[in-house]
Enzyme design. Structure first.
Site, PDB file in Angstrom:
ATOM      1  N   SER A 295     -15.552  14.057  13.032  1.00 55.50           N
ATOM      2  CA  SER A 295     -14.369  14.184  11.604  1.00 55.50           C
ATOM      3  C   SER A 295     -15.440  13.652  10.435  1.00 55.50           C
ATOM      4  O   SER A 295     -15.148  14.529   9.635  1.00 55.50           O
ATOM      5  CB  SER A 295     -13.637  13.228  12.021  1.00 55.50           C
ATOM      6  OG  SER A 295     -14.085  11.622  11.872  1.00 55.50           O
TER       7      SER A 295
ATOM      8  N   HIS B 123     -15.469   6.568   7.555  1.00 53.35           N
ATOM      9  CA  HIS B 123     -15.013   7.851   6.921  1.00 53.35           C
ATOM     10  C   HIS B 123     -15.241   7.560   5.488  1.00 53.35           C
ATOM     11  O   HIS B 123     -15.102   6.737   5.107  1.00 53.35           O
ATOM     12  CB  HIS B 123     -13.354   8.114   7.135  1.00 53.35           C
ATOM     13  CG  HIS B 123     -12.980   8.858   8.152  1.00 53.35           C
ATOM     14  ND1 HIS B 123     -11.012   8.514   8.812  1.00 53.35           N
ATOM     15  CD2 HIS B 123     -13.590   9.558   9.061  1.00 53.35           C
ATOM     16  CE1 HIS B 123     -11.232  10.086   9.905  1.00 53.35           C
ATOM     17  NE2 HIS B 123     -12.533  10.340  10.168  1.00 53.35           N
TER      18      HIS B 123
ATOM     19  N   ASP C 135      -6.095   9.628   5.877  1.00 50.20           N
ATOM     20  CA  ASP C 135      -6.231   8.663   7.133  1.00 50.20           C
ATOM     21  C   ASP C 135      -4.579   8.149   7.790  1.00 50.20           C
ATOM     22  O   ASP C 135      -4.992   7.304   8.975  1.00 50.20           O
ATOM     23  CB  ASP C 135      -6.698   7.809   6.874  1.00 50.20           C
ATOM     24  CG  ASP C 135      -8.450   8.825   7.773  1.00 50.20           C
ATOM     25  OD1 ASP C 135      -8.597  10.252   8.348  1.00 50.20           O
ATOM     26  OD2 ASP C 135      -9.708   7.880   7.390  1.00 50.20           O
TER      27      ASP C 135
END
Lengths: 181, 190
Positions: free
Chosen positions: B63, B102, B133
């Site tokens: 990701s 992230h 998210d």
């Protein structure tokens, strides 16, 4: 059996130590390079300001000219270029919102020119509903991810701008935009 | 003693180290213990120094591509600085075991430096994900707070974490490796 294992072990130890030293040395060369990117950022128009379910939300068009070719060197894998807006409200002393980003992987693509409009998932929002007449700072930031080593982050700031005093919307604001994320 | 010595001797001789006496054997045992405790000390020292409960992590998903790929190693540092938009952080969502790496895209903070947990509201996004998210957080959760964050990414080492991924996917590789290394230490003669 032993001599084989021992030799393998020694070889592995030397190889991994050498690799570690080379990685550290490579990473240290980052500091010998002093990039001097030419960067310009300006608000071109205010396109809307609206109250939504969870927050106030502003729509802008921002003109970006960023020549980041000089941040690329042999230990640069990519640059993550992004624009942040930050502001203070009565409720929150710190608000930072990313409104645009671009991943640059090659020096050849590092001369970025774009007319930025706010698009999902980026949204300039304030959960304390105080965006009218709000003063806001714009920054262009870039983070370099190395081939190996340390991540670096740099920032240029582009003064303050003030939002209009009342809610409004122009045609630049998408019609169905009131979802309140 | 002979009760232990006998079988151990047998084991040692079958490993090609039959000429060792007990004293030597014990020394090797202590050596092994020393290696294990040193590793533990280094890890705990890193935890203390970085302020992050897990200072070295392996990337497990794509990701954050193209910055970080599966199997890359990241070094984390917590520090006292407030979190800001653009930083890559590692966080843990309540009730899930696997931490996520992230990037922060929003920060709202009431009173910076107060250290109060829900004073800080953070929204994240994976570079390689189209959306933010919130779809990833627990149902109804809009923001991350300080308690969710495990550290910010400060260093990057590509590929080396593949070994961990292989060992996790095929546990017997791990046991084999530990076994071989153990035999090594026990039978080494210096």
């Amino acid at each position: 059996m032993h001599t084989y294992l021992y030799r393998l072990n020694t070889l592995f130890t030397i190889a991994s130590t050498t690799l570690a030293v080379i990685c550290v040395a490579t990473s240290l060369t980052d500091w010998t390079i002093r990039p001097d990117p030419k960067v310009k950022l300006a608000v071109q128009s205010y396109d809307g300001l609206q109250k939504e379910y969870r927050n106030d939300r502003a729509w802008l068009t921002v003109d970006v000219e960023a020549d980041l070719r000089s941040v690329f060197h042999w230990n640069t894998k990519q640059a993550f270029v992004y624009i942040t807006a930050d502001f203070k409200t009565a409720q929150n002393a710190v608000n930072e919102v990313m409104i645009w980003s671009r991943i640059v992987q090659e020096k050849g693509n590092a001369n970025v020119r774009e007319l930025v409009r706010l698009e999902y998932p980026y949204a300039l929002t304030d959960p304390s509903y105080s965006m009218r007449n709000l003063t806001c700072d714009l920054h262009l930031d870039w983070e370099t991810v190395p081939v190996v080593g340390v991540l670096h982050r740099s920032r240029r700031s582009f003064g303050e701008f003030v939002f209009p005093g009342d809610y409004f919307r122009t045609k630049a604001v998408p019609r169905n935009s009131n979802s309140g994320w | 003693m002979d009760l232990i010595k006998g079988p151990l001797k047998g084991l040692m001789s079958s490993l090609g180290a039959g000429d060792m006496d007990l004293r030597q054997l014990l020394t090797q045992g202590v050596n092994l213990g020393l290696i294990v405790t040193t590793a533990l000390m280094i890890w705990k020292g890193l935890v203390l120094f970085t302020g992050s409960e897990s200072p070295v992590v392996v990337v497990l998903s794509g990701s954050m591509e193209p910055a970080f790929y599966r199997g890359d190693i990241l070094f984390l540092y917590m520090g006292k600085k407030p979190f800001s938009a653009g930083e890559v952080v590692v966080f843990n969502i309540n009730g899930r075991d696997i931490p996520i790496v992230h990037r922060i895209i929003k920060v709202h903070e009431k009173d910076p430096g107060s250290g109060k947990d829900d004073d800080v509201r953070i929204l994240t996004k994976g570079d390689n994900n189209w959306g933010d998210d919130r779809a990833l957080y627990n149902e109804g959760q809009q923001w991350l707070n300080l308690k969710h964050l495990m550290g910010r990414v400060v260093g990057y080492l590509p590929l080396i974490g593949q070994a961990t991924i292989i060992m996790n996917d095929y546990p017997y590789v791990k046991y084999l490796l530990i076994g071989v290394l153990g035999i090594f230490v026990i039978t080494s003669k210096d």
